[in-house]
Enzyme design. Structure first.
Site, PDB file in Angstrom:
ATOM      1  N   ASN A 183     -10.471  -3.914  -0.641  1.00 52.36           N
ATOM      2  CA  ASN A 183     -10.387  -2.802  -1.593  1.00 52.36           C
ATOM      3  C   ASN A 183      -9.573  -3.161  -2.820  1.00 52.36           C
ATOM      4  O   ASN A 183      -8.702  -4.028  -2.744  1.00 52.36           O
ATOM      5  CB  ASN A 183      -9.740  -1.594  -0.899  1.00 52.36           C
ATOM      6  CG  ASN A 183     -10.767  -0.773  -0.157  1.00 52.36           C
ATOM      7  OD1 ASN A 183     -11.868  -0.598  -0.652  1.00 52.36           O
ATOM      8  ND2 ASN A 183     -10.401  -0.254   1.008  1.00 52.36           N
ATOM      9  N   ARG A 243       0.832  -1.208   0.000  1.00 53.73           N
ATOM     10  CA  ARG A 243       0.000   0.000   0.000  1.00 53.73           C
ATOM     11  C   ARG A 243       0.866   1.259   0.000  1.00 53.73           C
ATOM     12  O   ARG A 243       0.563   2.235  -0.696  1.00 53.73           O
ATOM     13  CB  ARG A 243      -0.938  -0.011   1.217  1.00 53.73           C
ATOM     14  CG  ARG A 243      -1.726   1.271   1.375  1.00 53.73           C
ATOM     15  CD  ARG A 243      -2.737   1.165   2.512  1.00 53.73           C
ATOM     16  NE  ARG A 243      -3.325   2.439   2.862  1.00 53.73           N
ATOM     17  CZ  ARG A 243      -4.102   2.644   3.915  1.00 53.73           C
ATOM     18  NH1 ARG A 243      -4.392   1.623   4.717  1.00 53.73           N
ATOM     19  NH2 ARG A 243      -4.600   3.833   4.174  1.00 53.73           N
ATOM     20  N   HIS A 295     -16.493   4.566  -3.162  1.00 56.11           N
ATOM     21  CA  HIS A 295     -15.604   5.713  -2.950  1.00 56.11           C
ATOM     22  C   HIS A 295     -15.853   6.813  -3.986  1.00 56.11           C
ATOM     23  O   HIS A 295     -14.980   7.654  -4.241  1.00 56.11           O
ATOM     24  CB  HIS A 295     -14.124   5.283  -2.916  1.00 56.11           C
ATOM     25  CG  HIS A 295     -13.795   4.516  -1.648  1.00 56.11           C
ATOM     26  ND1 HIS A 295     -12.542   4.031  -1.367  1.00 56.11           N
ATOM     27  CD2 HIS A 295     -14.573   4.175  -0.592  1.00 56.11           C
ATOM     28  CE1 HIS A 295     -12.560   3.413  -0.190  1.00 56.11           C
ATOM     29  NE2 HIS A 295     -13.794   3.487   0.297  1.00 56.11           N
ATOM     30  N   CYS A 320     -18.840  -1.265   2.104  1.00 52.27           N
ATOM     31  CA  CYS A 320     -17.895  -0.211   2.471  1.00 52.27           C
ATOM     32  C   CYS A 320     -18.454   0.522   3.686  1.00 52.27           C
ATOM     33  O   CYS A 320     -19.671   0.552   3.885  1.00 52.27           O
ATOM     34  CB  CYS A 320     -17.766   0.746   1.288  1.00 52.27           C
ATOM     35  SG  CYS A 320     -16.659   2.109   1.606  1.00 52.27           S
ATOM     36  N   TYR A 348     -14.391  10.834  -0.100  1.00 55.28           N
ATOM     37  CA  TYR A 348     -13.396  10.514  -1.135  1.00 55.28           C
ATOM     38  C   TYR A 348     -13.497  11.414  -2.365  1.00 55.28           C
ATOM     39  O   TYR A 348     -12.558  11.474  -3.160  1.00 55.28           O
ATOM     40  CB  TYR A 348     -13.538   9.058  -1.598  1.00 55.28           C
ATOM     41  CG  TYR A 348     -12.849   8.084  -0.685  1.00 55.28           C
ATOM     42  CD1 TYR A 348     -11.562   7.649  -0.945  1.00 55.28           C
ATOM     43  CD2 TYR A 348     -13.475   7.613   0.458  1.00 55.28           C
ATOM     44  CE1 TYR A 348     -10.924   6.759  -0.101  1.00 55.28           C
ATOM     45  CE2 TYR A 348     -12.849   6.726   1.313  1.00 55.28           C
ATOM     46  CZ  TYR A 348     -11.566   6.303   1.024  1.00 55.28           C
ATOM     47  OH  TYR A 348     -10.931   5.437   1.866  1.00 55.28           O
TER      48      TYR A 348
HETATM   49  C1  G6P Z   1     -11.992   4.070   4.812  1.00 53.26           C
HETATM   50  C2  G6P Z   1     -12.373   3.303   3.585  1.00 53.26           C
HETATM   51  C3  G6P Z   1     -11.861   1.923   3.611  1.00 53.26           C
HETATM   52  C4  G6P Z   1     -10.391   1.936   3.890  1.00 53.26           C
HETATM   53  C5  G6P Z   1     -10.086   2.680   5.173  1.00 53.26           C
HETATM   54  C6  G6P Z   1      -8.608   2.875   5.342  1.00 53.26           C
HETATM   55  O1  G6P Z   1     -12.735   3.726   5.842  1.00 53.26           O
HETATM   56  O2  G6P Z   1     -13.739   3.304   3.346  1.00 53.26           O
HETATM   57  O3  G6P Z   1     -12.125   1.337   2.371  1.00 53.26           O
HETATM   58  O4  G6P Z   1      -9.912   0.628   3.988  1.00 53.26           O
HETATM   59  O5  G6P Z   1     -10.650   3.915   5.164  1.00 53.26           O
HETATM   60  O6  G6P Z   1      -8.320   3.262   6.634  1.00 53.26           O
HETATM   61  P1  G6P Z   1      -6.824   3.257   7.167  1.00 53.26           P
HETATM   62  O7  G6P Z   1      -6.909   3.525   8.601  1.00 53.26           O
HETATM   63  O8  G6P Z   1      -6.266   1.909   6.813  1.00 53.26           O
HETATM   64  O9  G6P Z   1      -6.128   4.338   6.396  1.00 53.26           O
END
Ligand code: G6P
Length: 438
Positions: free
Chosen positions: A151, A97, A202, A172, A255
């Site tokens: 995702n 990531r 998103h 989601c 988003y």
């Molecule tokens: C949001 C999104 C999710 C994502 C998450 C990431 O909630 O809807 O799809 O996985 O954020 O959160 P993080 O704490 O991993 O950055």
């Protein structure tokens, strides 16, 4: 559904989010009789999986629930005879990531986990794995529902819907988070609100909002434009331009900032990458802290620190869906499913995110018909990108991949699209067997 004891298989069970899911199960045992949970992960996640199992056991024991917990690396055993398979895994872990976030910003392009080139790279890594999981489900639990959180959830769900027979619904936490934030600004209970949601994962708009039946769309837009809290933990809270919201006349999701306020979001990403680290790099630190806490034998509930992550309410979203399916509630949920005519201008097999009726028979979107030109252009462009990206991930075809990135509205020109693509393929080589012949 008539089973009196349900089996859940959690793929990516070693995730730091899992205690929230377990909490969601324990809260609903009266409505959803879960008798068995099998957490499964890959070798690299073994240690985290063991920690999650021990914490989950303490949580279960604390409320005296009779749930058999298992954790293993044996995916097939987890899936066998499951009623629900929940997918929440991350191929390549947080390091992959972090690469997704860092590669694009070198080219002055948004670097984000799910949108733009970062989301594209994640789709390339994830889709072959989810299709493999689906083969196991088709063989070992053909009646199971797969609830997918992995995702990019929209693309992953579209791949599963197009290429497999598995009954699937993508999920989601953004829609439920939008509802909670709107409830907070309207000072009401979330249950008093109705949102007409339609778009893509998103990239979701609430086209209308009602409070006890009264149209409050304009009031919500005013409040968001006036600086009311309207972001998630993982998204920089760039203020919205009130004139733009007036023109849009639909409530965007957090988003949307990446698409409508690209310059400011990119500037923030670059500053973060140079200082505290990209979001993935920050999350690596949070994860270490969380897993240290999870190992405390005195801990028998989800710790508050988990709220630092962006996934708030994800267990409510998924367990409410399990409840709707198990109890045939015919209730409304915002989910990712095939369009089938709900948004007039999109193909039937395109996966959309929308308000849908959900029962034991599945999920059917509420039709919104023709959407306004204010949202149509962006939605079509992103859907075109998604369609190409799903095909690219499935086939491992370079040309399709190039076209997918070139079609992404966050990628401004084809020379950058090509350079980013080549770097993504190089960096992710070990996770992209479908591109092996290149
Ligand atoms: C949001 C999104 C999710 C994502 C998450 C990431 O909630 O809807 O799809 O996985 O954020 O959160 P993080 O704490 O991993 O950055």
């Amino acid at each position: 559904m008539s089973r009196s004891s349900l089996k859940l298989a959690i793929i990516g069970g070693g995730s730091s989010y899992t205690p929230e899911l377990v909490e969601g199960v324990l809260k609903r045992l009266d409505q959803v009789p879960v008798g068995e949970i099998h957490f499964v992960d890959v070798e690299a996640g073994r240690e985290k999986l063991d920690i999650i199992l021990a914490l989950s056991q303490r949580m279960v024991d604390k409320v005296g629930a009779k749930i058999a917990l298992t954790a293993s690396l044996d995916r097939r055993a987890a899936i066998k005879d499951a009623d629900f398979v929940m997918t929440q895994f991350r191929v390549g872990g947080l390091q992959a990531r972090a690469n997704d976030e860092r590669i694009p910003i070198q080219y002055d392009v948004i670097g984000q986990e799910t949108t733009g080139p970062g989301g594209f790279a994640k789709a390339l890594r994830t889709i072959p794995v989810i299709l493999d999981i689906c083969k196991d489900i088709e063989e070992l639990a053909p009646n199971a529902w797969m609830l997918n959180f992995t995702n990019p959830a929209g693309l992953v769900t579209e791949a599963v819907s197009k290429y497999t027979k598995v009954k699937t619904i993508g999920l989601c936490n953004v829609p439920v988070s939008m509802k909670m934030m709107i409830a907070e600004m309207m000072e009401c209970e979330p249950e008093e609100l109705s949102l007409e949601c339609a778009g893509l994962n998103h990239l979701l708009w609430a086209h209308k909002a009602w409070l006890r039946g009264e149209d409050i769309t304009a009031t919500v837009l005013d409040k968001v434009g006036d600086g009311a809290n309207y972001s998630m933990k993982n998204i920089h809270e760039e203020p919205w331009d009130p004139d733009f919201l007036l023109a849009l006349n639909a409530i965007p999701c957090p988003y949307h900032r990446y698409f409508y306020q690209t310059d400011a979001m990119l500037a923030e990403e670059k500053a973060a990458a140079a200082e505290g680290g990209t979001r993935a790099e920050q999350v690596m630190t949070t994860e270490k802290e969380l897993f240290a806490l999870y190992q405390d034998e005195g801990l028998d509930k989800k710790p508050e620190q988990l709220e630092q992550r962006g996934g708030a309410y994800y267990s409510d979203a998924s367990l409410n869906l399990v409840d709707a399916i198990y109890n045939n509630r015919n209730s409304l949920h915002v989910v990712n499913v095939q369009n089938n005519g709900a948004i007039a201008s999109l193909p039937d097999d395109a996966v959309i995110e929308c308000t849908a009726v959900v029962g034991s028979w599945g999920a059917k979107p509420l039709a919104v018909g023709h959407l306004s030109p204010a949202v149509l252009g962006l939605m079509h462009q992103v859907k075109a990108y998604e369609t190409l990206a799903v095909e690219a991930a499935y086939t491992g075809d370079y040309t399709k991949s190039f076209m997918a990135l070139a079609a992404n509205p966050l990628v401004p020109d084809i020379s950058r699209a090509k350079a980013i693509l080549d770097e993504i393929l190089r960096t992710n080589h070990d996770y992209l067997p479908q591109f092996a012949t290149r």
